[in-house]
Design a protein around this motif. Structure first.
Motif, PDB file in Angstrom:
ATOM      1  N   PHE A  94       2.555   0.539   4.113  1.00  0.00           N
ATOM      2  CA  PHE A  94       2.710  -0.785   4.713  1.00  0.00           C
ATOM      3  C   PHE A  94       2.607  -1.868   3.647  1.00  0.00           C
ATOM      4  O   PHE A  94       2.130  -1.617   2.539  1.00  0.00           O
ATOM      5  CB  PHE A  94       1.670  -1.023   5.814  1.00  0.00           C
ATOM      6  N   GLN A  95       3.074  -3.062   4.028  1.00  0.00           N
ATOM      7  CA  GLN A  95       2.957  -4.241   3.167  1.00  0.00           C
ATOM      8  C   GLN A  95       2.257  -5.336   3.942  1.00  0.00           C
ATOM      9  O   GLN A  95       2.506  -5.509   5.137  1.00  0.00           O
ATOM     10  CB  GLN A  95       4.347  -4.768   2.795  1.00  0.00           C
ATOM     11  N   PHE A 115       0.849  -1.191   0.000  1.00  0.00           N
ATOM     12  CA  PHE A 115       0.000   0.000   0.000  1.00  0.00           C
ATOM     13  C   PHE A 115       0.886   1.242   0.000  1.00  0.00           C
ATOM     14  O   PHE A 115       1.595   1.510   0.962  1.00  0.00           O
ATOM     15  CB  PHE A 115      -0.944  -0.009   1.208  1.00  0.00           C
ATOM     16  N   ILE A 116       0.826   1.970  -1.113  1.00  0.00           N
ATOM     17  CA  ILE A 116       1.645   3.174  -1.276  1.00  0.00           C
ATOM     18  C   ILE A 116       0.759   4.380  -1.020  1.00  0.00           C
ATOM     19  O   ILE A 116      -0.259   4.560  -1.693  1.00  0.00           O
ATOM     20  CB  ILE A 116       2.209   3.249  -2.715  1.00  0.00           C
ATOM     21  N   GLU A 126      13.728   0.092   4.814  1.00  0.00           N
ATOM     22  CA  GLU A 126      12.812  -0.497   5.781  1.00  0.00           C
ATOM     23  C   GLU A 126      11.375  -0.393   5.286  1.00  0.00           C
ATOM     24  O   GLU A 126      11.011   0.617   4.693  1.00  0.00           O
ATOM     25  CB  GLU A 126      12.936   0.338   7.057  1.00  0.00           C
ATOM     26  N   VAL A 127      10.592  -1.430   5.513  1.00  0.00           N
ATOM     27  CA  VAL A 127       9.150  -1.329   5.265  1.00  0.00           C
ATOM     28  C   VAL A 127       8.390  -1.829   6.488  1.00  0.00           C
ATOM     29  O   VAL A 127       8.886  -2.650   7.258  1.00  0.00           O
ATOM     30  CB  VAL A 127       8.657  -2.139   4.044  1.00  0.00           C
ATOM     31  N   HIS A 128       7.167  -1.329   6.603  1.00  0.00           N
ATOM     32  CA  HIS A 128       6.288  -1.741   7.690  1.00  0.00           C
ATOM     33  C   HIS A 128       5.474  -2.933   7.195  1.00  0.00           C
ATOM     34  O   HIS A 128       4.777  -2.826   6.191  1.00  0.00           O
ATOM     35  CB  HIS A 128       5.389  -0.573   8.069  1.00  0.00           C
ATOM     36  N   VAL A 129       5.569  -4.067   7.891  1.00  0.00           N
ATOM     37  CA  VAL A 129       4.931  -5.294   7.402  1.00  0.00           C
ATOM     38  C   VAL A 129       3.920  -5.823   8.414  1.00  0.00           C
ATOM     39  O   VAL A 129       4.161  -5.809   9.625  1.00  0.00           O
ATOM     40  CB  VAL A 129       5.997  -6.378   7.097  1.00  0.00           C
ATOM     41  N   LEU A 130       2.769  -6.263   7.909  1.00  0.00           N
ATOM     42  CA  LEU A 130       1.775  -6.938   8.746  1.00  0.00           C
ATOM     43  C   LEU A 130       1.531  -8.331   8.163  1.00  0.00           C
ATOM     44  O   LEU A 130       1.390  -8.458   6.941  1.00  0.00           O
ATOM     45  CB  LEU A 130       0.433  -6.199   8.737  1.00  0.00           C
ATOM     46  N   ASP A 131       1.478  -9.337   9.020  1.00  0.00           N
ATOM     47  CA  ASP A 131       1.142 -10.677   8.548  1.00  0.00           C
ATOM     48  C   ASP A 131      -0.368 -10.781   8.448  1.00  0.00           C
ATOM     49  O   ASP A 131      -1.079 -10.546   9.422  1.00  0.00           O
ATOM     50  CB  ASP A 131       1.661 -11.727   9.526  1.00  0.00           C
TER      51      ASP A 131
END
Ligand code: K7E
Ligand code: CUA
Length: 674
Positions: free
Chosen positions: A233-234, A219-220, A325-330
């Motif tokens: 986030f990804q 999501f950009i 760095e990226v913000h990641v959510l499972d």
């Protein structure tokens, strides 16, 4: 039914029969279609009515009603056509170097093509999305994906230039991209290939796919004023492949629908192994809720390198920054925001109708089109009508969310767009046709053959809340006999249909550059009034700008030579330069002093190993040149700028390395004398 359509149906039925045999492969289906031959009218008059020519005729001096921004596929660029004329207006350089303008060759635009893999001068461009406000085109920006080295570009539609490119980490094959949400909050990108994430050990056997590979949906965020992009986030997902997707709108605003294939988690011979399951999924995501979760601090920072390249119209230069760095959510950790809708046979597209209530799945190997209902989906979620789960994500019951199926629509449905009157238009690759059907009643209203094997189709505004309708363009994959032959490689092909009536009417064929995948057809009125005509020379903040001829100069520092140069009708200053030596690196900093619309100058040096550069009024460009021969080297303007364009030329004297020829330069009376 015409003879022609009967034939198509006969082919379709035969292929459906064959498909029941599980072993049949997509390639075989294709050969069968090729064998039977795509449907062909006996004469042009069979397909084209008398007033078609009139409908596409845009008289000299008149303008087209629509712009079509069309993907250039493996050319890496975007082409702009006028609709209905089909006239090519411009090729916009995006992911590939462009010798016509110097994009990606000149020093100031090279950073646009930088990536975490280094300089990548080529791209594979498939999908486009015009920015939206309240679910309608606002005509501000055009977003473009790059498939091969995952990237998303933003083009500005006041200048028709690529102003920003962001790389997508943890992805491979950025095919499911770019999709804008209904108020440009996000540009969204899904990965085609699942791969191990960058912060994990990727040096592992490929056969451990199911355990070690992951999918990613990115999501950009888009700044509402400047358009600036930043990865917010990804989502890390099970290792499936994502394909074409759509944001919700109206009723389903705040949701996203991603088509997936390879739920089999195959890692080899996908044409067979990823076609086993009767149904793959459409992933329904409540992106608004997920974005809130991110704001509340859910997720974690993950190491990943990716480039963010920005072009600045004040400095006329691009910069490239590598972010880490990226913000990641499972996705498995998120409750109540992700659901799978079963969808037959390797869906390629998931499209949402203008009301936002209906979600159309298109299985590449399916013989029907399932249409899902958003309100039924919400009800099914509430009533927990699940058929188990897939990697922790609930799978909704197919019948519970189904609005209905379009029966026998054709074979190989790929993509669907809509008009404002409740109709859908689906492209069929295998049976080579466009089929119009009613979204509510699911009845087929009309079908027209295409030449040949349509991939995407585009209706003007067909992915928005308020389609303009009127025109549909089928972007075809196979050209065969439609144009004068051009050797083994033929031009790609588009076909324009009038869709204002009950029956679709074929109006025009026109060739395209590269391979057209998707396109956006936008009313010209949204764009023409905002056009920038020149760059204000006073606002030019290029590092090496010179704003009048008196400031032009040549400076040496070691073996680096900087030439501060101006161009104006019809001379170069300085146009005689001496004292350049073999082993030098010469940087021409060229400012176009013109302040009139449509007055670029070009600049070229004999033997230069990169390209010319095109300099627009008020702009500065830096071009690097490394001399390769002792002697006199000509330079000239490449763009026919006035009656004396051919006189716009000059000379550079190149001396041997270590020579003491003095550095001298000038134009006219100031030219160096013996
Ligand atoms: Cu050509 Cu959208 Cu890459 Cu379908 S994709 S056809
Ligand atoms: Cu300047 Cu030609």
């Amino acid at each position: 039914m015409t003879e022609c359509n009967k034939n198509n149906n006969f082919n379709s039925n035969l292929i459906i029969l064959l498909m029941k045999n599980k072993l049949i492969k997509a390639t075989l289906i294709f050969s069968i279609v090729t064998f039977f031959g795509a449907c062909k009218p006996k004469t042009t008059a069979d397909a084209i009515s008398g007033n078609a020519a009139q409908k596409v005729y845009v008289a000299p001096g008149e303008h087209d009603e629509f712009y079509s921004f069309t993907s250039g596929g493996f050319s890496g660029q975007v082409a702009v056509y006028g609709i209905p004329s089909g006239r090519l207006l411009k090729v916009l350089p995006v992911f590939s170097q462009d010798p016509e303008t110097g994009y990606g060759y000149g020093e100031d635009t090279k950073p646009m093509l930088n990536t975490s893999h280094g300089f990548v001068p080529w791209g594979d461009q498939h999908h486009l999305a015009v920015s939206q406000t309240d679910g309608e085109y606002d005509g501000r920006w055009l977003f473009a994906n790059e498939n091969n080295t995952p990237r998303v570009a933003r083009l500005d539609l006041t200048t028709f230039t690529t102003d920003e490119i962001i790389e997508i980490p943890n992805s491979a094959g950025n095919h499911s991209s770019p999709f804008v949400t209904d108020n440009n909050e996000y540009v969204v990108a899904g990965t085609r290939f699942s791969v191990p994430f960058e912060d994990e050990d990727g040096d592992i056997p490929i056969s451990t796919y199911a355990d070690n590979f992951s999918g990613a949906i990115t999501f950009i965020k888009v700044d509402p004023q400047s358009g600036r992009m930043a990865i917010d986030f990804q989502l890390k997902t099970p290792p499936v492949n994502y394909d074409l997707s759509r944001t919700g709108k109206g009723a389903s605003s705040g949701w996203f629908f991603f088509s997936t294939y390879n739920t089999e988690k195959a890692h080899t011979l996908l044409e067979v192994n990823a076609s086993q399951n009767d149904k793959d999924f459409i992933l329904a995501l409540n992106w608004k809720k997920i974005a809130e979760m991110v704001k509340e601090g859910k997720g974690r920072k993950v190491k990943a390198d990716y480039a963010h390249n920005v072009y600045d119209h004040n400095t006329h230069s691009a910069t490239s920054t590598i972010l880490n760095e990226v913000h990641v959510l499972d996705i498995e950790d998120l409750e109540g925001v992700a659901y799978y809708i079963p969808c037959p046979k390797s869906p390629h597209g998931a499209d949402v109708d203008p009301s936002g209530e209906y979600i159309v799945g298109s299985g590449k190997l399916a013989s029907l089109i399932p249409v899902f209902s958003f309100s039924k989906m919400m009800k099914a979620i509430e009533d927990k009508k699940f058929d188990g789960d897939y990697d922790g994500i609930p799978v909704l019951n197919y019948e519970a969310v189904l609005h209905g199926e379009v029966q026998k629509p054709g074979l190989g449905p790929l993509h669907t767009e809509f008009d404002a009157n409740g109709n859908a238009y689906t492209s069929f690759f295998v049976s080579s046709e466009v089929v119009k059907w009613n979204v509510k009643t699911l009845e087929v209203v009309d079908r027209q053959p295409t030449y040949y094997s349509t991939g995407h189709l585009t209706v003007a505004g067909g992915n928005t809340k308020k389609p303009y309708g009127k025109y549909l363009v089928a972007w075809n994959k196979i050209t065969k006999d439609r144009y004068l032959p051009t050797g083994p490689e033929l031009a790609q092909s588009a076909q324009l249909f009038d869709i204002s009536g009950e029956k679709m009417e074929l109006l025009l064929d026109f060739p395209t550059i590269g391979e057209p995948h998707y396109a956006q057809i936008v009313p010209a009125s949204l764009i023409v009034d905002k056009q920038k005509r020149i760059y204000d020379i006073n606002a030019n903040n290029h590092k090496y700008v010179v704003k009048n001829e008196n400031d032009t100069r040549v400076e040496r520092s070691g073996n680096r030579v900087d030439v501060y140069m101006t161009l104006i009708r019809t001379h170069i200053t300085p146009d005689n330069i001496e004292g350049i030596r073999m082993g030098d690196e010469v940087y021409f900093h060229i400012t176009n002093l013109e302040q009139d619309w449509d007055l670029p100058h070009g600049f070229a040096v004999m033997g230069n190993n990169n390209s010319e550069v095109l300099i627009l009024p008020g702009e500065t460009r830096t071009m690097k040149w490394v001399p390769t021969k002792v002697g006199i080297i000509p330079m000239y303007c490449t763009d026919f700028c006035s009656a004396l364009h051919q006189e716009m030329q000059g000379y550079i004297r190149v001396s041997p390395a270590g020579s003491n020829t003095p550095l001298r330069y000038g134009t006219g009376d100031n030219a160096p004398k013996e």
